[in-house]
Motif scaffolding. Sequence first.
Motif, short mmCIF file in Angstrom:
data_model
loop_
_atom_site.label_atom_id
_atom_site.label_comp_id
_atom_site.label_asym_id
_atom_site.label_seq_id
_atom_site.Cartn_x
_atom_site.Cartn_y
_atom_site.Cartn_z
N GLN A 25 0.82 -1.21 0.00
CA GLN A 25 0.00 0.00 0.00
C GLN A 25 0.86 1.26 0.00
N ASN A 29 0.78 4.13 -2.86
CA ASN A 29 0.63 5.54 -2.54
C ASN A 29 1.77 6.37 -3.14
N LEU A 32 1.22 6.76 -6.81
CA LEU A 32 0.19 7.75 -7.04
C LEU A 32 0.75 9.16 -6.89
N ARG A 58 -7.98 7.45 -9.05
CA ARG A 58 -7.08 6.94 -8.01
C ARG A 58 -6.90 7.93 -6.88
N VAL A 59 -6.84 9.23 -7.20
CA VAL A 59 -6.72 10.25 -6.16
C VAL A 59 -8.00 10.27 -5.31
N TYR A 62 -7.97 7.33 -2.99
CA TYR A 62 -7.03 7.56 -1.89
C TYR A 62 -7.65 8.48 -0.85
N ARG A 66 -8.70 7.74 3.11
CA ARG A 66 -8.17 8.52 4.22
C ARG A 66 -9.27 9.12 5.09
#
Length: 68
Positions: A25, A29, A32, A58-59, A62, A66
């Motif tokens: 992961q 990250n 990305l 993808r952003v 993410y 979070r």
Amino acid sequence: DFAHARQLFTACLELVTEFSPKLRQVMLNELLLMEVRAHEAGAAEGNMERPPPDLVSRVRGYLEMRIH
């Protein structure tokens, strides 16, 4: 040099995927982040294209991860 960095990160991702989900992961990250910075670098050089849809997706993924 984003092309070589992408190759290196992708190779690392392949290696860590086998033994560490957390490290996998982290590498995803980092990939990305590198893609976002590569797009920003292109924009700074005058390339005003919108980010590719997969990068935007993808952003968002993410950020949702979070927040929740």
